[in-house]
Write an enzyme that holds these catalytic residues in place. Structure first.
Site, PDB file in Angstrom:
ATOM      1  N   ARG A  30      40.263  39.200  28.833  1.00 34.48           N
ATOM      2  CA  ARG A  30      41.003  38.534  29.619  1.00 34.48           C
ATOM      3  C   ARG A  30      40.255  38.528  30.976  1.00 34.48           C
ATOM      4  NH1 ARG A  30      45.161  36.121  27.465  1.00 34.48           N
ATOM      5  NH2 ARG A  30      46.215  37.616  25.597  1.00 34.48           N
ATOM      6  N   ASP A  31      40.185  37.495  31.622  1.00 38.94           N
ATOM      7  CA  ASP A  31      39.322  37.390  33.053  1.00 38.94           C
ATOM      8  C   ASP A  31      40.282  38.186  34.108  1.00 38.94           C
ATOM      9  OD1 ASP A  31      37.302  35.297  34.284  1.00 38.94           O
ATOM     10  OD2 ASP A  31      38.491  36.426  35.638  1.00 38.94           O
ATOM     11  N   ILE A  32      39.385  38.951  34.638  1.00 38.09           N
ATOM     12  CA  ILE A  32      40.188  39.800  35.701  1.00 38.09           C
ATOM     13  C   ILE A  32      40.735  39.149  37.121  1.00 38.09           C
ATOM     14  CG2 ILE A  32      38.098  40.442  37.250  1.00 38.09           C
ATOM     15  CD1 ILE A  32      38.504  43.192  37.082  1.00 38.09           C
ATOM     16  N   ASN A  88      29.803  27.847  32.738  1.00 37.43           N
ATOM     17  CA  ASN A  88      29.144  27.673  34.070  1.00 37.43           C
ATOM     18  C   ASN A  88      27.753  27.952  34.142  1.00 37.43           C
ATOM     19  OD1 ASN A  88      31.402  26.602  35.328  1.00 37.43           O
ATOM     20  ND2 ASN A  88      32.314  28.694  35.835  1.00 37.43           N
ATOM     21  N   VAL A  97      28.190  35.602  36.953  1.00 36.77           N
ATOM     22  CA  VAL A  97      27.830  36.663  36.031  1.00 36.77           C
ATOM     23  C   VAL A  97      26.823  36.021  35.075  1.00 36.77           C
ATOM     24  CG1 VAL A  97      28.432  38.326  34.046  1.00 36.77           C
ATOM     25  CG2 VAL A  97      30.192  37.793  35.965  1.00 36.77           C
ATOM     26  N   HIS A 101      28.888  33.025  29.160  1.00 39.75           N
ATOM     27  CA  HIS A 101      30.317  33.266  28.638  1.00 39.75           C
ATOM     28  C   HIS A 101      31.060  32.019  28.683  1.00 39.75           C
ATOM     29  CE1 HIS A 101      29.602  33.938  32.938  1.00 39.75           C
ATOM     30  NE2 HIS A 101      30.954  33.385  33.277  1.00 39.75           N
ATOM     31  N   HIS A 103      34.410  30.211  29.066  1.00 37.29           N
ATOM     32  CA  HIS A 103      35.981  30.499  29.554  1.00 37.29           C
ATOM     33  C   HIS A 103      37.067  29.525  28.694  1.00 37.29           C
ATOM     34  CE1 HIS A 103      34.943  31.591  33.989  1.00 37.29           C
ATOM     35  NE2 HIS A 103      33.852  31.157  33.407  1.00 37.29           N
TER      36      HIS A 103
HETATM   37  P1  5GP Z   1      31.287  32.664  36.094  1.00 40.86           P
HETATM   38  O1  5GP Z   1      31.741  32.103  37.647  1.00 40.86           O
HETATM   39  O2  5GP Z   1      30.277  33.299  36.060  1.00 40.86           O
HETATM   40  O3  5GP Z   1      31.409  31.430  35.177  1.00 40.86           O
HETATM   41  O4  5GP Z   1      32.501  33.389  35.399  1.00 40.86           O
HETATM   42  C1  5GP Z   1      32.470  34.996  35.594  1.00 40.86           C
HETATM   43  C2  5GP Z   1      33.896  35.139  35.551  1.00 40.86           C
HETATM   44  O5  5GP Z   1      34.050  36.645  35.127  1.00 40.86           O
HETATM   45  C3  5GP Z   1      35.010  34.967  36.719  1.00 40.86           C
HETATM   46  O6  5GP Z   1      36.099  34.270  36.467  1.00 40.86           O
HETATM   47  C4  5GP Z   1      35.529  36.533  36.923  1.00 40.86           C
HETATM   48  O7  5GP Z   1      36.754  36.558  37.325  1.00 40.86           O
HETATM   49  C5  5GP Z   1      35.002  37.160  35.797  1.00 40.86           C
HETATM   50  N1  5GP Z   1      34.540  38.702  35.871  1.00 40.86           N
HETATM   51  C6  5GP Z   1      33.836  39.079  36.637  1.00 40.86           C
HETATM   52  N2  5GP Z   1      33.756  40.646  36.565  1.00 40.86           N
HETATM   53  C7  5GP Z   1      34.735  40.769  35.531  1.00 40.86           C
HETATM   54  C8  5GP Z   1      34.962  41.942  35.183  1.00 40.86           C
HETATM   55  O8  5GP Z   1      34.519  43.162  35.553  1.00 40.86           O
HETATM   56  N3  5GP Z   1      35.849  41.888  34.270  1.00 40.86           N
HETATM   57  C9  5GP Z   1      36.665  40.773  33.790  1.00 40.86           C
HETATM   58  N4  5GP Z   1      37.732  41.199  32.724  1.00 40.86           N
HETATM   59  N5  5GP Z   1      36.237  39.788  34.209  1.00 40.86           N
HETATM   60  C10 5GP Z   1      35.361  39.701  35.338  1.00 40.86           C
END
Ligand code: 5GP
Ligand code: ZN
Length: 116
Positions: A30-32, A88, A97, A101, A103
């Site tokens: 799950r996203d944090i 993304n 990140v 990944h 979503h």
């Molecule tokens: P991006 O913006 O790179 O597509 O998405 C990165 C996602 O990773 C974000 O929605 C962010 O909330 C999530 N995220 C970043 N660090 C962590 C973490 O340590 N644990 C979890 N569960 N999600 C994370």
């Protein structure tokens, strides 16, 4: 495995996360900071920085990300109401990140553009 990568640390079990699925190819958690009531990330266990680093050899792996996402959408009760799968890539897309990944976003109606 990239020791500086937060998702590699989660996959290794070195950082806490709410893991909802794991097999030998992918991990889902799950996203944090959830953007929608259901917000799950599906990531390959192998470190790939972004779609820009994907090769033909990764095609099975990327297909597997989607079939796992389909199962998780059903388990989370959003397969009929609908959901969005999003990857993304790079600064304009807001990639934060640098470990690829997928979503899974759902549980509410989504406007075309989602603001985080
Ligand atoms: P991006 O913006 O790179 O597509 O998405 C990165 C996602 O990773 C974000 O929605 C962010 O909330 C999530 N995220 C970043 N660090 C962590 C973490 O340590 N644990 C979890 N569960 N999600 C994370
Ligand atoms: Zn990584």
């Amino acid at each position: 495995m990239n020791p500086d990568c937060i998702f590699c640390q989660i996959i290794q079990g070195n950082t806490q996360a709410n893991i909802v699925y794991k097999d030998d190819m992918v991990t889902a958690f799950r996203d944090i900071h959830p953007l929608t009531p259901v917000h799950v990330l599906v990531v390959p266990n192998r470190h790939i920085a972004s779609v820009n680093q994907v090769t033909e050899e990764d095609e099975m792996l990327l297909g597997h990300l989607v079939t796992v996402a389909r199962r998780l959408a059903a388990e989370n009760g959003i397969d009929q109401s609908g959901y969005r799968l999003m990857i993304n890539t790079g600064p304009d897309a807001g990639q934060t990140v640098h470990h690829i990944h997928l979503h899974i976003l759902g549980g509410q109606h989504m406007r075309i553009r989602l603001e985080g």
